[in-house]
Design a protein around this motif. Structure first.
Motif, short mmCIF file in Angstrom:
data_model
loop_
_atom_site.label_atom_id
_atom_site.label_comp_id
_atom_site.label_asym_id
_atom_site.label_seq_id
_atom_site.Cartn_x
_atom_site.Cartn_y
_atom_site.Cartn_z
N PHE A 1 1.10 -1.74 -0.07
CA PHE A 1 0.07 0.01 0.11
C PHE A 1 0.59 1.15 -0.43
O PHE A 1 0.71 2.08 -1.01
N LEU A 2 1.78 1.59 0.70
CA LEU A 2 2.85 2.43 0.88
C LEU A 2 3.65 3.00 -0.32
O LEU A 2 3.53 3.66 -0.93
N VAL A 3 4.23 1.56 -0.43
CA VAL A 3 5.01 1.49 -1.49
C VAL A 3 4.69 1.94 -2.73
O VAL A 3 5.01 2.64 -4.26
N THR A 4 3.13 1.44 -3.30
CA THR A 4 2.81 2.24 -4.39
C THR A 4 2.01 3.45 -3.93
O THR A 4 2.26 4.66 -5.17
N LYS A 5 1.97 3.67 -2.84
CA LYS A 5 1.68 5.84 -2.85
C LYS A 5 2.88 6.18 -3.46
O LYS A 5 2.81 7.56 -4.15
N MET A 6 4.32 5.96 -2.83
CA MET A 6 5.54 6.29 -2.83
C MET A 6 6.05 6.34 -4.96
O MET A 6 6.70 6.70 -4.97
N VAL A 7 5.62 4.91 -5.13
CA VAL A 7 5.51 4.99 -6.74
C VAL A 7 5.19 5.68 -7.15
O VAL A 7 5.23 6.52 -8.41
N ASP A 8 3.58 6.03 -7.19
CA ASP A 8 3.01 7.23 -7.55
C ASP A 8 3.51 9.10 -7.49
O ASP A 8 4.06 9.60 -8.83
N VAL A 9 4.38 9.13 -6.36
CA VAL A 9 5.03 10.39 -6.25
C VAL A 9 5.98 10.17 -7.15
O VAL A 9 6.33 11.37 -7.43
#
Length: 535
Positions: free
Chosen positions: A45-53
């Motif tokens: 969940f968090l890694v996906t958010k970081m990839v989006d950034v």
């Protein structure tokens, strides 16, 4: 839900606002450090958010590092990475990641592409112009039962059109149960791209609801293939149905106005652009300057150029070319000097305008200097247009030996325009030797062009060589060569009418011929009256 899972969810939710407000990679790294500190590096969940950034910041190297850290990535993370690669035009990496996703072990948490995966993979196939790969992905979509999803079908449609496969695109379009405006626009734009305006028009007329993109695509398409009157007709239809032009459509229609000499319509567009705040866009002003220059209003073009807030190389080049075409060589050179003072680097088109201005005015030294300046100062390799301008200049100033030497030294084969300009110069100076050389090449390049024979015949006639004139006329008759019919256009009530010699297909042709007879009769009557009075 166990305590550990609950704690993890709470911690994940704590980082969500931070990642949503993160606008830089430097800030992201600090958040990432906190995530590592709380042992959340395996949180999809968090890694996906970081990839989006990273995606929004174009930081693909960091995307790779983040993804490699995760031992068991899920579908959402795969999709985020595929999306980031596609947004940054890394289509090969997109396809590679998709293949990795398909090979991922299907264990406790199976990984399968979903409806969010395929649009980006299909777009990448189109970006790679890989029809074969796109067809394979199409097969995957069919097996998954996702063909009814319009966003996926639109992606497939655009992929086939980017690969210039109109047949498969039409087949897919015909099978679509649901079509939105993107579907229709995609098919129209595909035909426009290939110059297939008849097919584009068929789809256009069938389209139930047209957007501004639809109208602009048709206007641009007609302009691109030289059907300028059709482009103006579409523009007027767009206005009649109440669709307001945007700046993109205005640029497209201004190109048609430039070619047709539709000055009144061009002026209306200028007024409309000013009223709607479009004059702040450099591309609109550039198109207006070109329109005014090509429609004969060079002073209007200069006025607009002088009040522009921001000028790019196209602005300067368009103004120089306009002044050149109006025989204002001195003013064109002055604008170029201002361009240099403004620290705007010229391009190849700038020097075409400059050299053309020098050729029209006979500025030999200036033309030679600009030719060398282009190569030595700005590292612009001369193209055939630049050589053509310089050869035209040498011919107009009577330097035929230098002109022929330059033709021999050109890195490319001279075309008919170069030999034609030399032939025209020979008529001015009565240089028969060079005229014969130029004609020998023109016969090979343009064997059916009557104008070249007529031009050489005029040179012979000027020199009193009537036998040669008679011989050329026999050649023209023996080849059954026909002169290209004359053509003219006028703008009346914002409508451009084209008249071609010998063409009586227009519905008002009889009225025109009747009016011409009246004018001719009136002219004869006036002349007879004058003769009687003189007597």
């Amino acid at each position: 839900m166990t305590t550990n899972i609950l704690t993890t969810r709470i911690l994940e939710n704590m980082f969500v606002p931070m990642l949503q407000n993160c606008v830089s990679i430097a800030k992201l790294k600090k958040i990432h450090a906190q995530i590592l500190k709380f042992s959340l590096s395996q949180s999809n969940f968090l890694v996906t958010k970081m990839v989006d950034v990273c995606d929004h910041n174009g930081e693909i190297n960091y995307v790779n590092l983040l993804f490699k850290e995760v031992i068991n990535p899920n579908t959402h993370l795969y999709n985020a990475v595929i999306r980031a690669y596609t947004h940054n035009h890394l289509y090969v990496l997109t396809v590679s990641m998709f293949k990795q996703m398909l090979r991922h072990p299907h264990g406790k948490d199976p990984i399968f592409p979903d409806k969010f995966t395929y649009p980006f993979v299909i777009k990448s196939c189109g970006g790679l112009i890989s029809h074969g790969l796109g067809t394979q992905v199409h097969g995957h979509v069919f097996k998954k039962g996702l063909l009814g999803i319009v966003v996926i079908e639109n992606s497939l449609l655009n992929m086939y059109l980017k690969c210039d496969n109109v047949i498969d695109a039409h087949n897919l379009f015909g099978e679509m149960r649901e079509r939105d405006v993107i579907s229709w626009n995609g098919l129209i734009c595909g035909h426009v791209k290939l110059g297939q305006m008849k097919k584009a028009k068929v789809v256009f007329e069938e389209m139930p609801v047209k957007s501004i993109v639809t109208w602009t695509a048709m206007i641009s398409g007609y302009t691109r293939i030289g059907c300028y009157a059709d482009a103006l007709d579409v523009f007027r239809r767009m206005q009649m149905v109440g669709v307001k032009p945007d700046w993109v459509s205005l640029v497209a229609v201004l190109r048609a106005c430039s070619q047709l000499g539709a000055l009144e319509l061009g002026k209306w567009i200028h007024f409309y652009a000013d009223k709607n705040g479009f004059l702040g866009k450099t591309c609109i002003c550039n198109a207006l300057i070109e329109m005014y220059a090509k429609c004969g209003s060079i002073n209007e073009a200069l006025l607009l150029f002088n009040v522009m807030c921001e000028r790019d190389v196209i602005s300067w080049s368009t103004m120089i070319m306009g002044l050149s075409n109006h025989g204002k060589a001195g003013e064109a050179i002055q604008v170029f000097r201002e361009m240099e003072r403004a620290k705007v680097e010229p391009n190849a088109i700038t020097f075409v305008g400059l050299l053309s201005a020098c050729a029209h005015a006979g500025f030999l030294d200036e033309g030679l200097n600009y030719f060398e300046l282009m190569r030595n100062e700005y590292n612009i390799e001369p193209g055939i247009e630049h050589y053509g301008c310089l050869i035209d200049l040498l011919g107009r100033t009577g330097c035929f030996e230098r002109a022929l030497e330059l033709v021999k030294d050109m890195p490319m084969k001279p075309d008919s325009a170069i030999w034609g300009s030399l032939l025209s110069s020979c008529r001015i100076h009565g240089n028969l030797d060079t005229a014969v050389i130029a004609m020998e090449h023109l016969v090979e390049l343009e064997p059916d062009d009557t104008g070249n024979y007529v031009l050489l015949s005029n040179i012979y006639a000027t020199l009193g060589k009537w036998d040669a004139v008679s011989r050329l006329r026999k050649i023209i008759r023996s080849k059954s060569l026909k002169k290209t019919p004359g053509c003219s256009m006028i703008e009346v009530d914002n409508t451009v009418q084209e008249f071609v010699s010998g063409d009586d297909s227009k519905p008002f042709s009889n009225d025109l011929y009747w009016m011409l007879e009246l004018i001719n009769l009136q002219d004869k009557t006036d002349n007879e009256g004058k003769v009687t009075l003189q007597d």
